[in-house]
Design a protein around this motif. Sequence first.
Motif, PDB file in Angstrom:
ATOM      1  N   ILE A  44       1.184  25.371   7.225  1.00 48.33           N
ATOM      2  CA  ILE A  44       1.840  26.574   7.480  1.00 48.33           C
ATOM      3  C   ILE A  44       1.572  26.672   8.943  1.00 48.33           C
ATOM      4  O   ILE A  44       0.900  26.427   9.753  1.00 48.33           O
ATOM      5  CB  ILE A  44       1.231  27.826   6.884  1.00 48.33           C
ATOM      6  N   THR A  45       2.727  27.393   9.437  1.00 51.97           N
ATOM      7  CA  THR A  45       2.812  28.051  10.884  1.00 51.97           C
ATOM      8  C   THR A  45       2.438  29.617  10.991  1.00 51.97           C
ATOM      9  O   THR A  45       3.055  30.066  10.056  1.00 51.97           O
ATOM     10  CB  THR A  45       4.061  27.671  11.583  1.00 51.97           C
ATOM     11  N   VAL A  46       1.671  30.101  11.983  1.00 54.04           N
ATOM     12  CA  VAL A  46       1.513  31.615  11.766  1.00 54.04           C
ATOM     13  C   VAL A  46       2.350  31.983  12.844  1.00 54.04           C
ATOM     14  O   VAL A  46       2.197  31.583  14.016  1.00 54.04           O
ATOM     15  CB  VAL A  46      -0.028  31.842  12.083  1.00 54.04           C
ATOM     16  N   LYS A  47       3.026  33.247  12.627  1.00 49.11           N
ATOM     17  CA  LYS A  47       3.605  34.111  13.528  1.00 49.11           C
ATOM     18  C   LYS A  47       2.742  34.822  14.200  1.00 49.11           C
ATOM     19  O   LYS A  47       2.088  35.697  13.304  1.00 49.11           O
ATOM     20  CB  LYS A  47       4.893  34.702  13.122  1.00 49.11           C
ATOM     21  N   VAL A  48       2.513  34.885  15.295  1.00 53.70           N
ATOM     22  CA  VAL A  48       1.573  35.798  16.029  1.00 53.70           C
ATOM     23  C   VAL A  48       2.420  37.156  16.410  1.00 53.70           C
ATOM     24  O   VAL A  48       3.318  37.314  17.493  1.00 53.70           O
ATOM     25  CB  VAL A  48       0.791  35.224  17.410  1.00 53.70           C
ATOM     26  N   ILE A  83       1.032  27.710  15.899  1.00 57.39           N
ATOM     27  CA  ILE A  83       1.207  29.235  16.243  1.00 57.39           C
ATOM     28  C   ILE A  83       2.661  29.554  16.860  1.00 57.39           C
ATOM     29  O   ILE A  83       2.974  28.859  17.809  1.00 57.39           O
ATOM     30  CB  ILE A  83       0.123  29.790  16.927  1.00 57.39           C
ATOM     31  N   ILE A  84       3.313  30.611  16.486  1.00 55.66           N
ATOM     32  CA  ILE A  84       4.289  30.776  17.336  1.00 55.66           C
ATOM     33  C   ILE A  84       4.239  32.328  17.703  1.00 55.66           C
ATOM     34  O   ILE A  84       3.930  33.336  16.938  1.00 55.66           O
ATOM     35  CB  ILE A  84       5.634  30.444  16.757  1.00 55.66           C
ATOM     36  N   LYS A 137       2.373  26.541  24.165  1.00 60.68           N
ATOM     37  CA  LYS A 137       2.565  26.094  22.883  1.00 60.68           C
ATOM     38  C   LYS A 137       3.105  27.237  21.953  1.00 60.68           C
ATOM     39  O   LYS A 137       4.025  27.275  21.219  1.00 60.68           O
ATOM     40  CB  LYS A 137       1.372  25.365  22.072  1.00 60.68           C
ATOM     41  N   LEU A 138       2.286  28.236  22.207  1.00 67.96           N
ATOM     42  CA  LEU A 138       2.397  29.681  21.531  1.00 67.96           C
ATOM     43  C   LEU A 138       3.765  30.226  21.854  1.00 67.96           C
ATOM     44  O   LEU A 138       4.923  30.808  20.861  1.00 67.96           O
ATOM     45  CB  LEU A 138       1.584  30.698  22.064  1.00 67.96           C
ATOM     46  N   PHE A 139       4.526  30.129  23.354  1.00 71.94           N
ATOM     47  CA  PHE A 139       5.591  30.739  23.436  1.00 71.94           C
ATOM     48  C   PHE A 139       6.590  29.968  23.500  1.00 71.94           C
ATOM     49  O   PHE A 139       7.975  30.152  23.394  1.00 71.94           O
ATOM     50  CB  PHE A 139       5.465  31.571  24.901  1.00 71.94           C
ATOM     51  N   VAL A 140       6.734  28.522  23.616  1.00 71.10           N
ATOM     52  CA  VAL A 140       7.745  27.485  23.639  1.00 71.10           C
ATOM     53  C   VAL A 140       7.577  26.307  22.748  1.00 71.10           C
ATOM     54  O   VAL A 140       8.461  26.302  21.838  1.00 71.10           O
ATOM     55  CB  VAL A 140       7.770  27.123  25.100  1.00 71.10           C
TER      56      VAL A 140
END
Length: 148
Positions: A44-48, A83-84, A137-140
Motif C-alpha cells: 500500500i501507499t499512504v496518502k499523507v 508516501i504521497i 519523494k513525498l511531493f514528487v
Amino acid sequence: MAEQIRAMDPRVKIIADHFGGTFPGEENTPEFATFLDLIREGRITVKVSGFERLYQGHGTGREGMKAIEPIVKAIVAAGPDRIIYGSDWPHTQLGVARKGKTDEQRLNDIEGFRDVPDDVHIEVLREWITDDEVWKKLFVTNSEKIFL
C-alpha cells in the motif's frame, strides 16, 4: 483486510487515504503494526493528508499536529517510497453538518468548507522530514510512480 490485500495482484495500486485513518492513540495497536507491515511490503501507499481529521479534539495547527507526530513518523520510516502528499482541499465538513438530515437534505444542501492551516501542516511536516530525498519523494517522485 491485510490478508485480502496480500492476496491481491501486486500490480493493483492501493492508496490508504488520511494515514489509513489512524487516530492518535492507535499507533501502538496490533492493527497499526499490520498497517506498517503492509507499507514495508510495498502493498500500500499512504496518502499523507487529512491531518486535522485525525487530530480533531487535540487542538489546532501545530498543537494538533503533535498528536499525530508518532503516526506520521512511523509511516514515513516504514515506507519513504510509499508516501504521497495530499492537501485534502477543499476541506469539506467532517460529517457533523450531515447528522440528523434527511437523505434529500444530504443530497441538496450546500455544505460549508472548513478553514484548515495547510501551510502549518506543511511546515511541521518539513520539521519532521528533514531528509531532502524523502521530502522530494513525498511531493514528487512517489506520485509520479503511481499516477504516470
